[in-house]
Design a protein around this motif. Structure first.
Motif, PDB file in Angstrom:
ATOM      1  N   MET A  54       0.830  -1.198   0.000  1.00  0.00           N
ATOM      2  CA  MET A  54       0.000   0.000   0.000  1.00  0.00           C
ATOM      3  C   MET A  54       0.864   1.248   0.000  1.00  0.00           C
ATOM      4  SD  MET A  54      -2.823   1.233   2.869  1.00  0.00           S
ATOM      5  CE  MET A  54      -1.563   1.838   4.020  1.00  0.00           C
ATOM      6  N   GLY A  55       2.021   1.173   0.665  1.00  0.00           N
ATOM      7  CA  GLY A  55       2.944   2.300   0.687  1.00  0.00           C
ATOM      8  C   GLY A  55       3.608   2.562  -0.652  1.00  0.00           C
ATOM      9  N   GLY A  56       3.744   1.499  -1.488  1.00  0.00           N
ATOM     10  CA  GLY A  56       4.244   1.705  -2.844  1.00  0.00           C
ATOM     11  C   GLY A  56       3.266   2.526  -3.658  1.00  0.00           C
ATOM     12  N   TYR A  57       1.985   2.216  -3.491  1.00  0.00           N
ATOM     13  CA  TYR A  57       0.934   3.018  -4.114  1.00  0.00           C
ATOM     14  C   TYR A  57       1.011   4.455  -3.608  1.00  0.00           C
ATOM     15  CZ  TYR A  57      -3.773   4.947  -4.738  1.00  0.00           C
ATOM     16  OH  TYR A  57      -4.835   5.776  -5.031  1.00  0.00           O
ATOM     17  N   GLY A  58       1.148   4.615  -2.296  1.00  0.00           N
ATOM     18  CA  GLY A  58       1.233   5.951  -1.719  1.00  0.00           C
ATOM     19  C   GLY A  58       2.437   6.733  -2.214  1.00  0.00           C
ATOM     20  N   ALA A  59       3.587   6.059  -2.346  1.00  0.00           N
ATOM     21  CA  ALA A  59       4.795   6.730  -2.823  1.00  0.00           C
ATOM     22  C   ALA A  59       4.623   7.224  -4.259  1.00  0.00           C
ATOM     23  CB  ALA A  59       5.984   5.780  -2.718  1.00  0.00           C
ATOM     24  N   LEU A  60       4.051   6.373  -5.108  1.00  0.00           N
ATOM     25  CA  LEU A  60       3.800   6.783  -6.489  1.00  0.00           C
ATOM     26  C   LEU A  60       2.818   7.944  -6.543  1.00  0.00           C
ATOM     27  CD1 LEU A  60       3.563   3.260  -8.139  1.00  0.00           C
ATOM     28  CD2 LEU A  60       5.222   5.036  -8.765  1.00  0.00           C
ATOM     29  N   LYS A  61       1.788   7.872  -5.744  1.00  0.00           N
ATOM     30  CA  LYS A  61       0.793   8.946  -5.719  1.00  0.00           C
ATOM     31  C   LYS A  61       1.428  10.270  -5.303  1.00  0.00           C
ATOM     32  CE  LYS A  61      -3.811   9.974  -3.839  1.00  0.00           C
ATOM     33  NZ  LYS A  61      -4.916   9.485  -2.990  1.00  0.00           N
ATOM     34  N   CYS A  62       2.283  10.236  -4.285  1.00  0.00           N
ATOM     35  CA  CYS A  62       2.964  11.450  -3.845  1.00  0.00           C
ATOM     36  C   CYS A  62       3.877  12.010  -4.934  1.00  0.00           C
ATOM     37  CB  CYS A  62       3.785  11.160  -2.587  1.00  0.00           C
ATOM     38  SG  CYS A  62       2.839  10.947  -1.069  1.00  0.00           S
TER      39      CYS A  62
END
Length: 261
Positions: free
Chosen positions: A116-124
């Motif tokens: 989920m944090g990979g998704y968050g990192a890309l989103k940021c």
């Protein structure tokens, strides 16, 4: 140095957990590079510290790591919860720069996450390319969130029946983050953000990795095929490994190596 505690967020209107890991060596001149390190669905702000060689990486690469906690929010400004995306991408960097000796330069600023944090990192990184010079997306989840949410709208009962309590919990997470209608925007969809960024002269370097035995591998490979059609600085690697901390640790080290080259 490891600091574990809480910080008050004006965005969230509450005290929220945070950990900070800095290199053991004192830096007299200049500022540290900073990496905002994001956790996955089942984790919190301490997981990277407790489960990987992060202390060694901080010393080896002279990086200060800032680790927020966001619960099971999918790094969203939630419909029925808190504005975690605004907190992580806007308020947290401001707080960190005021308190710690970290660089304000985008080339010295990274955002990395797993699952989920990979998704968050890309989103940021894709939303704020002027802020992050590097993004590490490790075993990323929800790369095609439109399909996830569309599928749940049509087959929620089947999802729960076949997936059991964990599937039911994830459905509640999605409803909390995106509303009972499971309505997403282009700002939640990673490939849409990437397509929009393709024409922007300021683009972060992106390094993605996934284990060959990871159940998210198929989705990550599909994302690779699509994003490689765009004019982005994107690298994908895979090797033997599953969706676990052994792989996350190795992928984090590779991410830091790519960022520093």
């Amino acid at each position: 140095m490891i600091l574990r505690g809480n910080v008050y967020s004006e965005v969230l209107h509450l005290y929220t957990g945070i950990s900070v890991l800095a290199p053991d060596q004192y830096q007299e001149k200049g500022a540290y590079r900073v990496c905002y390190l994001l956790h996955g669905l089942h984790n919190d702000q301490n997981s990277w510290i407790d489960s990987t060689l992060l202390q060694i990486f901080a010393r080896e690469y002279n990086v200060l790591f800032v680790l927020p906690t966001v619960g099971r929010s999918f790094y969203a400004d939630m419909k029925h919860g808190y504005n975690y995306f605004t907190y992580v991408s806007e308020e947290l960097p401001k707080i960190s720069k005021k308190v710690f000796n970290i660089s304000a330069k985008r080339e010295d600023t990274a955002v990395i996450g797993c699952s989920m944090g990979g998704y968050g990192a890309l989103k940021c990184a894709l939303t704020k390319p002027d802020q992050y010079g590097f993004c590490g997306a490790i075993s990323s989840a929800c790369l095609f969130i439109d399909e996830h949410l569309n599928g749940l709208r049509k087959n929620a009962d089947y999802w729960i029946k076949t997936g059991g309590p964990e599937a039911e919990a994830i459905l509640r997470d999605f409803q909390t983050a995106f509303g009972d209608e499971l309505a997403y925007t282009d700002g939640d969809e990673i490939i849409k953000l990437a397509e929009k960024l393709a024409s922007n002269p300021v683009r972060p370097k992106i390094y993605a990795a996934c284990g060959i035995e990871d159940n998210l591998r198929k989705e990550n490979l599909r994302f690779k095929e699509q994003i490689e059609k765009l004019n982005l600085d994107y690298t994908y690697e895979e090797w033997e490994g599953a969706h676990d901390w052994q792989f996350f640790n190795d992928a984090l080290k590779k991410s830091l190596q790519v960022w520093h080259t």
